[in-house]
Motif scaffolding. Structure first.
Motif, short mmCIF file in Angstrom:
data_model
loop_
_atom_site.label_atom_id
_atom_site.label_comp_id
_atom_site.label_asym_id
_atom_site.label_seq_id
_atom_site.Cartn_x
_atom_site.Cartn_y
_atom_site.Cartn_z
N ILE A 25 0.85 -1.20 0.00
CA ILE A 25 0.00 0.00 0.00
C ILE A 25 0.88 1.25 0.00
O ILE A 25 0.64 2.20 -0.75
N THR A 26 1.91 1.23 0.82
CA THR A 26 2.81 2.38 0.88
C THR A 26 3.46 2.63 -0.48
O THR A 26 3.56 3.78 -0.93
N ALA A 27 3.87 1.55 -1.14
CA ALA A 27 4.52 1.71 -2.45
C ALA A 27 3.57 2.37 -3.45
O ALA A 27 3.96 3.28 -4.19
N VAL A 28 2.34 1.92 -3.48
CA VAL A 28 1.37 2.48 -4.43
C VAL A 28 1.14 3.96 -4.14
O VAL A 28 1.16 4.80 -5.05
N LEU A 29 0.94 4.27 -2.88
CA LEU A 29 0.67 5.67 -2.52
C LEU A 29 1.89 6.56 -2.76
O LEU A 29 1.76 7.69 -3.23
N ASP A 30 3.03 6.02 -2.44
CA ASP A 30 4.29 6.74 -2.70
C ASP A 30 4.37 7.13 -4.18
O ASP A 30 4.67 8.27 -4.53
N ALA A 31 4.11 6.15 -5.02
CA ALA A 31 4.20 6.37 -6.46
C ALA A 31 3.24 7.46 -6.92
O ALA A 31 3.46 8.12 -7.92
#
Lengths: 298, 69, 69, 69, 69, 69, 69
Positions: C22-28
């Motif tokens: 989830i963090t990776a998606v939001l980061d992107a």
């Protein structure tokens, strides 16, 4: 002689032709998306306007088809796939814009135009119901001749119902062309007709480029509903769904309170009202008026 | 539907809904991104009033999501 | 809502809905990710049948008046 | 839903809806409180008019409860 | 309504809805607990299927507009 | 609901709605009366205009969905 | 009205709805009981499914009060 010419064409061509091919190659390589557009039947002034309208977004480049083909072959790496769309009056179009956006823009820039005898109908041709504004005369017969339901009413010629006078793909007759012209009906859409686009390794047909915006809008709404439902059902509050969750929790408390007849200030008025409603509902099932007080008699 | 979700994330964060950003989000989610779908989405959303679409949807969540792909 | 959308993308792609993903998606997407919100989301979704939760219309009192007018 | 109920109790009593208070209420009920969920709730409620949300809800279900005893 | 919310929290956590537990929850929320109201609540809920009662709320909003013609 | 019915009988007959009277009515009906519920009932009815509550209810449910926009 | 409420109380408590019981409840409420009305009520209720009648009220209070003049 023709043989020797064709041999020469594949080996050496005049410098001016080679220069033109080089220029076309530059053009093709200068854009992220390159397409073939049909320009048949576009009056030159309209074409000029269209090119001006595209300025800054897309560029139209006309040349001899043979040279365009040669240029596409020279660039290779997929662009040669566009060759099969080169026939008749066509031009190259180049854009760094999204090909879907290009298609949309070209469609929007199309304008209606009259159709001539001998042309093929691009879609069903319909003469709409209504007053033609034409005074009574032989025109009624002409309308009827081509298959429109028409008659004279109130001093002018009226078409009594929407009449399809030619189906898509059929050839326009002299008589029909005259009637359409008289009525000012322009069944054609004239404009740069995108036949195909090669964009970053992918060849697109026009039907692939036609996007249904309504479908995307519906998808957005489905996505929002899905997120809202998930947020509420999993009780993960967000700014958007917190009110719904609060409302749901309050509704549950109220439902429980009413169900269990919990005596508190907030629920009391509704409990009283419920008791009254139940009383009336029961009274409504009682046939004998003697058994009921006056205010409950049916 | 993941492409649409990606666009909605960008909409929420105020980032531009363009090809690069959508691709980045989907990449991060491990999606094997189809460039043409991204392009089509970006072009289509240019003509959609996203806020309005969201509000309409939010007003009627009773309508279960349609069969999104 | 972007956190929920991120979870939905992962759900569509079949990737695990965990904090990292989830963090990776939001980061992107350029989100300034709050770890606690990610944790809360993962915790909230732990025992949830996501497909079912998506399809079950949220009892949304806000919607009722809209329908009735 | 217990986190939301806890917030509603605090709202009724006029206590501030903050992490400490919600945690205290849930603790007292024997809930194994997850800090992140408390944080997420408090954050989500920040700009919400709780009274309004409740009233909107109250307007609707008034009609429904079936099978009263 | 805070008494009812307290009962709902206990119901969610699976704790018994008795006077002690309700009092503890309300205490933690800073409520000046009235013993008789707690007693009344517990008595009222004695034979009630709380899950079932709550579900009638979920069904409500959908029904409301239909009735309100 | 029997506690509420008892209060409404007293309301109809013009007798005072107090603990003794409600207890008497329920006793006569064979109810195992719980003092706390009677107390709660009397307290809750203190500020309620029964006639108005009945009339508002008659008007309300129809109006409610429309009103809550 | 009080006669019908008396019947509703007995229905809730599971006591038989007969002349003696209704009279007892009404007596306790200070009603000057008319024997003939009690008889008529008991006779009339013999063929009525009280639970069902009550449920129709709960399900559609919107309609019920409107109809009751």
């Amino acid at each position: 002689m023709s043989e020797s010419e064709s041999v020469r064409r594949t080996e050496t061509i005049p410098q001016w032709k080679q220069d033109e091919v080089d220029a076309l190659v530059d053009f093709i390589q200068g854009y992220s998306s390159v397409g073939i557009v049909g320009v048949a039947g576009i009056p030159s002034k309209q074409l000029q306007n269209m090119r001006r309208g595209l300025h800054g977004k897309a560029e139209v480049r006309m040349s001899r088809n043979t040279l365009v083909t040669r240029a596409l072959d020279e660039v290779d790496s997929g662009y040669e796939e566009l060759n099969e769309f080169i026939a008749g009056q066509v031009a190259l179009i180049g854009t760094n814009d999204n090909p879907f956006g290009l298609y949309k823009q070209l469609e929007e820039s199309k304008t209606p135009a009259p159709i001539n005898a001998g042309e093929v109908a691009p879609n069903d041709i319909v003469i709409p119901e209504g007053d033609t504004g034409v005074d009574p005369g032989p025109f009624v017969g002409e309308l009827q001749q081509i298959g429109a339901s028409a008659r004279i009413m109130d001093g002018s010629i009226k078409v009594t119902e929407d009449s399809t006078v030619l189906s898509e793909g059929e050839v326009v007759s002299e008589d029909l062309a005259n009637v359409l012209s008289e009525l000012g009906i322009e069944p054609k859409e004239v404009g740069l007709d995108l036949k195909s686009v090669y964009s970053e390794g992918v060849l697109f047909a026009p039907e692939e480029l036609a996007i249904d915006v309504d479908e995307y809008r519906a998808d957005i709404q489905s996505a929002v509903s899905a997120a809202t439902n998930l947020s509420v059902n999993a009780v993960y509050p967000t700014t958007q769904t917190a009110p719904t969750l609060l409302g749901k929790a309050a509704g549950q408390a109220k439902a429980l309170g009413l169900h269990a007849a919990i005596e508190n200030e907030e629920l009391m008025p509704e409990l009283v009202a419920r008791a009254d409603a139940q009383l009336r509902a029961l009274a409504a099932q009682i046939d004998d008026e003697e058994a009921l007080p006056e205010e409950l008699r049916g | 539907m993941e492409y649409v979700y990606a666009a909605l994330i960008l909409n929420e964060t105020g980032e531009e809904i363009n090809e690069d950003n959508i691709t980045a989000v989907l990449d991060a989610a491990g999606v094997d991104v189809e460039e043409s779908r991204v392009k089509a989405l970006v072009a289509a959303l240019e003509d959609v009033d996203i806020e309005e679409a969201i509000e309409t949807a939010a007003a009627a969540p009773a309508a279960a999501p349609a069969g999104g792909s």
